[in-house]
Design an enzyme around this catalytic site. Structure first.
Site, PDB file in Angstrom:
ATOM      1  N   ILE A   1     -49.286 -92.430  80.077  1.00 48.44           N
ATOM      2  CA  ILE A   1     -49.194 -91.144  78.905  1.00 48.44           C
ATOM      3  C   ILE A   1     -50.334 -90.069  78.533  1.00 48.44           C
ATOM      4  O   ILE A   1     -50.532 -89.048  79.347  1.00 48.44           O
ATOM      5  CB  ILE A   1     -48.161 -91.175  78.214  1.00 48.44           C
TER       6      ILE A   1
ATOM      7  N   LYS B   1     -44.551-103.055  82.364  1.00 48.12           N
ATOM      8  CA  LYS B   1     -42.946-102.136  82.335  1.00 48.12           C
ATOM      9  C   LYS B   1     -42.382-102.110  83.604  1.00 48.12           C
ATOM     10  O   LYS B   1     -42.511-102.725  84.481  1.00 48.12           O
ATOM     11  CB  LYS B   1     -43.596-100.965  81.871  1.00 48.12           C
TER      12      LYS B   1
ATOM     13  N   ASP C   1     -61.995 -97.079  67.629  1.00 45.90           N
ATOM     14  CA  ASP C   1     -60.336 -98.009  67.058  1.00 45.90           C
ATOM     15  C   ASP C   1     -59.717 -96.706  65.841  1.00 45.90           C
ATOM     16  O   ASP C   1     -60.308 -96.185  65.006  1.00 45.90           O
ATOM     17  CB  ASP C   1     -60.699 -99.024  66.461  1.00 45.90           C
TER      18      ASP C   1
ATOM     19  N   LYS D   1     -59.494 -96.760  72.389  1.00 46.32           N
ATOM     20  CA  LYS D   1     -60.075 -98.143  71.935  1.00 46.32           C
ATOM     21  C   LYS D   1     -60.108 -98.471  72.933  1.00 46.32           C
ATOM     22  O   LYS D   1     -61.681 -99.643  72.906  1.00 46.32           O
ATOM     23  CB  LYS D   1     -58.986 -98.752  71.289  1.00 46.32           C
TER      24      LYS D   1
ATOM     25  N   THR E   1     -40.864 -92.144  70.104  1.00 44.48           N
ATOM     26  CA  THR E   1     -40.188 -92.998  71.292  1.00 44.48           C
ATOM     27  C   THR E   1     -38.928 -92.815  70.293  1.00 44.48           C
ATOM     28  O   THR E   1     -38.079 -92.490  69.928  1.00 44.48           O
ATOM     29  CB  THR E   1     -40.745 -94.481  71.311  1.00 44.48           C
ATOM     30  N   ASP E   2     -37.765 -92.635  71.828  1.00 49.25           N
ATOM     31  CA  ASP E   2     -36.361 -92.425  71.372  1.00 49.25           C
ATOM     32  C   ASP E   2     -36.036 -93.804  70.365  1.00 49.25           C
ATOM     33  O   ASP E   2     -35.085 -93.940  69.806  1.00 49.25           O
ATOM     34  CB  ASP E   2     -35.504 -92.068  71.934  1.00 49.25           C
ATOM     35  N   GLU E   3     -36.778 -95.427  70.593  1.00 49.32           N
ATOM     36  CA  GLU E   3     -36.193 -96.506  70.192  1.00 49.32           C
ATOM     37  C   GLU E   3     -35.927 -96.308  68.726  1.00 49.32           C
ATOM     38  O   GLU E   3     -35.900 -97.206  68.395  1.00 49.32           O
ATOM     39  CB  GLU E   3     -37.247 -97.332  71.079  1.00 49.32           C
TER      40      GLU E   3
ATOM     41  N   TYR F   1     -42.052-103.367  67.881  1.00 53.70           N
ATOM     42  CA  TYR F   1     -42.244-102.218  68.114  1.00 53.70           C
ATOM     43  C   TYR F   1     -41.942-100.951  68.115  1.00 53.70           C
ATOM     44  O   TYR F   1     -42.517 -99.799  66.940  1.00 53.70           O
ATOM     45  CB  TYR F   1     -42.544-101.741  70.248  1.00 53.70           C
ATOM     46  N   SER F   2     -40.848-100.546  67.384  1.00 54.73           N
ATOM     47  CA  SER F   2     -39.711 -99.289  67.497  1.00 54.73           C
ATOM     48  C   SER F   2     -39.964 -99.265  65.846  1.00 54.73           C
ATOM     49  O   SER F   2     -39.688 -98.021  64.858  1.00 54.73           O
ATOM     50  CB  SER F   2     -38.648 -99.533  68.098  1.00 54.73           C
TER      51      SER F   2
ATOM     52  N   LYS G   1     -43.825 -97.953  65.417  1.00 50.48           N
ATOM     53  CA  LYS G   1     -42.788 -96.434  65.656  1.00 50.48           C
ATOM     54  C   LYS G   1     -42.402 -95.257  64.615  1.00 50.48           C
ATOM     55  O   LYS G   1     -42.823 -94.223  64.096  1.00 50.48           O
ATOM     56  CB  LYS G   1     -42.914 -96.024  67.247  1.00 50.48           C
TER      57      LYS G   1
ATOM     58  N   THR H   1     -51.977-100.513  64.747  1.00 50.55           N
ATOM     59  CA  THR H   1     -52.738-100.070  65.492  1.00 50.55           C
ATOM     60  C   THR H   1     -51.047 -99.073  64.841  1.00 50.55           C
ATOM     61  O   THR H   1     -51.448 -96.963  64.335  1.00 50.55           O
ATOM     62  CB  THR H   1     -52.444-100.386  66.499  1.00 50.55           C
TER      63      THR H   1
HETATM   64  P1  NAD Z   1     -49.757 -97.143  76.762  1.00 48.31           P
HETATM   65  O1  NAD Z   1     -49.948 -98.436  76.779  1.00 48.31           O
HETATM   66  O2  NAD Z   1     -50.590 -97.158  78.537  1.00 48.31           O
HETATM   67  O3  NAD Z   1     -51.495 -97.182  76.711  1.00 48.31           O
HETATM   68  C1  NAD Z   1     -51.803 -96.766  75.138  1.00 48.31           C
HETATM   69  C2  NAD Z   1     -53.250 -96.755  74.875  1.00 48.31           C
HETATM   70  O4  NAD Z   1     -53.914 -96.065  73.749  1.00 48.31           O
HETATM   71  C3  NAD Z   1     -54.219 -97.461  75.717  1.00 48.31           C
HETATM   72  O5  NAD Z   1     -55.422 -96.417  76.155  1.00 48.31           O
HETATM   73  C4  NAD Z   1     -54.580 -98.122  74.431  1.00 48.31           C
HETATM   74  O6  NAD Z   1     -56.397 -98.146  74.399  1.00 48.31           O
HETATM   75  C5  NAD Z   1     -54.759 -96.628  73.676  1.00 48.31           C
HETATM   76  N1  NAD Z   1     -55.201 -97.498  71.809  1.00 48.31           N
HETATM   77  C6  NAD Z   1     -54.266 -98.823  71.682  1.00 48.31           C
HETATM   78  N2  NAD Z   1     -54.532 -99.018  70.539  1.00 48.31           N
HETATM   79  C7  NAD Z   1     -55.739 -98.226  70.505  1.00 48.31           C
HETATM   80  C8  NAD Z   1     -56.380 -98.029  68.747  1.00 48.31           C
HETATM   81  N3  NAD Z   1     -56.118 -98.893  68.118  1.00 48.31           N
HETATM   82  N4  NAD Z   1     -57.303 -97.279  68.921  1.00 48.31           N
HETATM   83  C9  NAD Z   1     -57.576 -96.380  69.600  1.00 48.31           C
HETATM   84  N5  NAD Z   1     -56.810 -96.367  70.876  1.00 48.31           N
HETATM   85  C10 NAD Z   1     -55.707 -97.515  71.086  1.00 48.31           C
HETATM   86  O7  NAD Z   1     -48.885 -96.154  76.360  1.00 48.31           O
HETATM   87  P2  NAD Z   1     -48.144 -94.989  77.406  1.00 48.31           P
HETATM   88  O8  NAD Z   1     -47.307 -96.181  77.812  1.00 48.31           O
HETATM   89  O9  NAD Z   1     -49.609 -94.482  77.609  1.00 48.31           O
HETATM   90  O10 NAD Z   1     -47.685 -94.804  75.771  1.00 48.31           O
HETATM   91  C11 NAD Z   1     -48.291 -93.384  74.470  1.00 48.31           C
HETATM   92  C12 NAD Z   1     -47.573 -93.255  73.779  1.00 48.31           C
HETATM   93  O11 NAD Z   1     -46.365 -92.962  73.692  1.00 48.31           O
HETATM   94  C13 NAD Z   1     -47.790 -94.132  72.674  1.00 48.31           C
HETATM   95  O12 NAD Z   1     -47.534 -93.638  71.624  1.00 48.31           O
HETATM   96  C14 NAD Z   1     -45.902 -94.875  72.899  1.00 48.31           C
HETATM   97  O13 NAD Z   1     -45.355 -95.583  71.706  1.00 48.31           O
HETATM   98  C15 NAD Z   1     -44.728 -93.331  73.190  1.00 48.31           C
HETATM   99  N6  NAD Z   1     -44.036 -93.683  74.183  1.00 48.31           N
HETATM  100  C16 NAD Z   1     -43.939 -94.184  75.199  1.00 48.31           C
HETATM  101  C17 NAD Z   1     -43.130 -94.722  76.165  1.00 48.31           C
HETATM  102  C18 NAD Z   1     -43.665 -95.206  77.433  1.00 48.31           C
HETATM  103  O14 NAD Z   1     -42.480 -95.107  78.425  1.00 48.31           O
HETATM  104  N7  NAD Z   1     -44.236 -95.270  77.795  1.00 48.31           N
HETATM  105  C19 NAD Z   1     -42.046 -94.187  75.897  1.00 48.31           C
HETATM  106  C20 NAD Z   1     -42.100 -93.388  74.444  1.00 48.31           C
HETATM  107  C21 NAD Z   1     -42.936 -93.245  73.718  1.00 48.31           C
HETATM  108  P1  TYD Z   2     -39.473-101.962  79.958  1.00 47.62           P
HETATM  109  O1  TYD Z   2     -40.271-101.242  80.874  1.00 47.62           O
HETATM  110  O2  TYD Z   2     -40.286-102.759  79.163  1.00 47.62           O
HETATM  111  O3  TYD Z   2     -39.335-101.348  78.733  1.00 47.62           O
HETATM  112  P2  TYD Z   2     -38.308-100.651  77.128  1.00 47.62           P
HETATM  113  O4  TYD Z   2     -38.243-102.321  76.183  1.00 47.62           O
HETATM  114  O5  TYD Z   2     -39.686 -99.931  75.831  1.00 47.62           O
HETATM  115  O6  TYD Z   2     -36.979 -99.912  77.318  1.00 47.62           O
HETATM  116  O7  TYD Z   2     -38.108-102.152  79.752  1.00 47.62           O
HETATM  117  C1  TYD Z   2     -37.001-101.811  80.228  1.00 47.62           C
HETATM  118  C2  TYD Z   2     -35.990-102.230  80.428  1.00 47.62           C
HETATM  119  O8  TYD Z   2     -35.567-103.071  81.272  1.00 47.62           O
HETATM  120  C3  TYD Z   2     -35.522-102.442  79.783  1.00 47.62           C
HETATM  121  O9  TYD Z   2     -34.044-103.134  79.524  1.00 47.62           O
HETATM  122  C4  TYD Z   2     -36.136-104.278  79.414  1.00 47.62           C
HETATM  123  C5  TYD Z   2     -35.461-104.631  81.080  1.00 47.62           C
HETATM  124  N1  TYD Z   2     -36.916-105.326  81.489  1.00 47.62           N
HETATM  125  C6  TYD Z   2     -36.262-105.988  82.338  1.00 47.62           C
HETATM  126  O10 TYD Z   2     -35.091-106.520  82.789  1.00 47.62           O
HETATM  127  N2  TYD Z   2     -37.029-106.961  83.328  1.00 47.62           N
HETATM  128  C7  TYD Z   2     -38.309-106.796  83.237  1.00 47.62           C
HETATM  129  O11 TYD Z   2     -39.317-107.699  83.795  1.00 47.62           O
HETATM  130  C8  TYD Z   2     -38.954-105.816  82.465  1.00 47.62           C
HETATM  131  C9  TYD Z   2     -41.032-105.891  81.714  1.00 47.62           C
HETATM  132  C10 TYD Z   2     -38.076-104.978  81.800  1.00 47.62           C
END
Ligand code: NAD
Ligand code: TYD
Length: 357
Positions: free
Chosen positions: A14, A199, A60, A35, A135-137, A160-161, A164, A101
Site C-alpha cells: 500500500i 496474500k 527502522d 526498514k 485495519t478492519d481486523e 496481527y490484529s 494493530k 514493529t
Molecule cells: P506490507 O507488508 O506490504 O509492507 C510493509 C512495509 O513496512 C514494508 O515495506 C516493510 O519493509 C516496512 N516495515 C516493516 N517493519 C518496519 C520497521 N520496523 N520500520 C520501518 N519499516 C518497516 O504491508 P501493506 O499490505 O502495504 O500494509 C501497509 C499498512 O496497511 C500496514 O500498517 C497494514 O497493517 C495496513 N493494512 C493493510 C491491509 C492489506 O490488505 N494489505 C489492510 C488493512 C490495513
Molecule cells: P489474506 O490475504 O491472508 O488476508 P487476511 O488474513 O488479512 O484477511 O487472506 C484472505 C482470506 O483468504 C482469509 O480468509 C484467509 C484466506 N486464505 C486462503 O484461503 N488461502 C491462502 O493461501 C491465503 C494466503 C489466505
C-alpha cells in the site's frame, strides 16, 4: 517552500501505491521511511523513485535516534504511517516482530512526532497531520449480519490484529493526552498490483501459473470486503488533508466475497487470459486445506462516514479491479519471480506448527 511528507512503509504494497500517487499527482517532497524487510520491494516504486522529489531513508521505526534525526532533517508537514508487519499467517508463526514493529514502532514514531511537533511555530503546528493506517481486523469477526463502523467494539483475534489494535489505541491516546494532530483509518482487505505473493489473491494467481494446488483454508466460506489499492491510496490522501483531528475513518470496497468466490473468479480470468489447454482448467487445482487457527469468519465495512464527510467512494468494482490485477501479474513476471527465487517460494504459513515464541 515545497512541503515534505513522510510515508513509513513506502516500499510495501500500500505504501508504494501512496508514494506513486503523491509523486504523480502532488508537488510534495516524499520521504519513504522503510526498514526494507522481506515485504519491501524498491522496484514497486519505479518510476516514482526517479523523481527528484522522492527520497528513500532506510530506517527502522523502532530506532528512536534514527527517527528523531529524520524529523529534524526533513521537517515534514505530514506523516502517513503504514510501516508494519502485515500478514496474519506470519503473526501466528512468529508474533514477536508484530509486537515490536506494530506496537513499539508506532510508539517510537508517536514520541518522535510529538517532540518535533511541539517545537514547531504555531502555523506549522496547525498544518501538521499524523495519519495512522490500520485495519478492519481490529474489530474482530462478524456473523452473517451487520457491518464494521467507526464506533464498533474492538475485538481482535489474531496476533496481527491485536498488535494493530494496540497501535490504534496509542495513536488515540497521543491525540487525547498530548494534543498530537492525528487521524486513524481502518480499512478492509486490499488487492491490486505489487502485492507480496503471501496474500490470497497473488497466491492464487501464481499457483495457477505454476499449475500447483490452490490452498483454500477451511471450506472457503470466510468473507472479506475487497478494496482496490489505488482507491485506498486516494482515500488516505483525502483523509490526511481533510479528515477531522482525532477521528477515525473506515474505508472499504463495498465488495463482500466468500473466499471460494474470489478463487473461482481468478480461475475464470486465468483460463481466459492465460489458458493452458494441455494442463486443464484452473479450477481443477482448487484444494481445501486445514483451516487457519482463529480464522475470522466475515469482515464487511460500512463506509457511510467517509462517503458523507469527505465524498470518497471506491471507483473500482471487484470485476474491473481483479481483471487489472491478474493482467498485471501476467505482465510483470520479473517482479514476482525475483521474490519467489529469493524470499518466499509459496509454502504454507500460519498453521501454528512453527511458533517461534
Ligand atoms: P506490507 O507488508 O506490504 O509492507 C510493509 C512495509 O513496512 C514494508 O515495506 C516493510 O519493509 C516496512 N516495515 C516493516 N517493519 C518496519 C520497521 N520496523 N520500520 C520501518 N519499516 C518497516 O504491508 P501493506 O499490505 O502495504 O500494509 C501497509 C499498512 O496497511 C500496514 O500498517 C497494514 O497493517 C495496513 N493494512 C493493510 C491491509 C492489506 O490488505 N494489505 C489492510 C488493512 C490495513
Ligand atoms: P489474506 O490475504 O491472508 O488476508 P487476511 O488474513 O488479512 O484477511 O487472506 C484472505 C482470506 O483468504 C482469509 O480468509 C484467509 C484466506 N486464505 C486462503 O484461503 N488461502 C491462502 O493461501 C491465503 C494466503 C489466505
Amino acid at each position: 517552500m515545497t512541503e515534505t511528507i513522510f510515508v513509513t512503509g513506502g516500499a510495501g504494497f500500500i505504501g508504494s501505491a501512496v508514494v506513486r500517487l503523491l509523486i504523480e499527482t502532488t508537488d510534495y517532497n516524499v520521504v519513504n521511511v522503510d526498514k526494507l524487510t522481506y515485504a519491501a520491494n524498491l522496484s514497486s516504486l519505479l518510476p516514482a523513485s526517479d523523481s527528484p522529489r522522492y527520497t528513500l531513508e532506510k530506517a527502522d521505526i523502532c530506532d528512536a535516534q534514527a527517527v528523531n534525526a529524520l524529523f529534524a532533517k526533513y521537517q515534514p508537514s505530514k506523516v502517513i504511517h503504514l510501516a508494519a508487519e502485515s500478514h496474519v499467517d506470519r503473526s501466528i508463526d512468529g508474533p514477536a516482530e508484530f509486537i515490536q514493529t506494530n506496537i513499539n514502532g508506532t510508539f517510537v514514531l508517536l514520541e518522535a512526532a510529538l517532540k518535533y511537533w511541539k517545537g514547531l511555530d504555531d502555523a506549522s503546528k496547525g498544518l501538521f497531520r499524523f495519519l495512522h493506517v490500520s485495519t478492519d481486523e481490529v474489530y474482530g469477526s462478524l456473523g452473517t449480519e451487520g457491518y464494521f463502523h467507526e464506533e464498533h467494539q474492538y475485538q481482535p483475534n489474531s496476533p496481527y490484529s491485536a498488535s494493530k489494535a494496540a497501535s490504534d489505541h496509542l495513536v488515540r491516546a497521543w491525540h487525547e493526552t498530548f494534543g498530537l494532530p492525528t487521524v486513524i483509518t481502518n480499512c478492509t482487505n486490499n488487492y491490486g498490483p505489487y502485492q507480496f505473493p503471501e496474500k490470497l489473491i497473488p497466491v492464487v494467481i501464481l499457483k495457477i501459473l505454476k499449475r500447483e494446488r490452490i490452498p483454500v483454508y477451511g471450506k472457503g466460506e470466510n468473507i472479506r470486503d475487497w478494496l482496490y489499492v489505488e482507491d485506498h491510496a486516494r482515500a488516505l490522501w483525502q483523509v490526511v488533508n481533510e479528515g477531522h483531528l482525532g477521528e477515525t475513518y473506515c474505508i472499504g470496497g463495498e465488495c463482500e466475497k466468500r473466499n471460494i468466490e474470489v478463487v473461482q473468479a481468478i480461475c475464470n480470468l486465468m483460463d481466459e487470459l492465460a489458458p493452458d489447454a494441455e494442463r486443464g482448467k484452473a479450477r481443477d487445482l482448487i484444494s481445501f486445506v486445514t483451516d487457519r487457527p482463529g480464522h475470522d469468519q466475515r469482515y464487511a465495512m460500512d463506509i457511510g462516514k467517509i462517503r458523507q464527510e469527505l465524498g470518497w467512494s471506491p471507483a473500482e468494482t471487484f470485476e474491473s479491479g481483479l481483471r487489472q490485477t491478474v493482467s498485471w501479474y501476467l505482465e510483470n513476471r520479473d517482479w514476482w519471480q525475483a521474490i519467489l527465487d529469493s524470499r518466499y517460494a509459496g509454502e504454507r504459513l500460519g498453521t501454528g506448527q512453527k511458533q517461534a515464541g
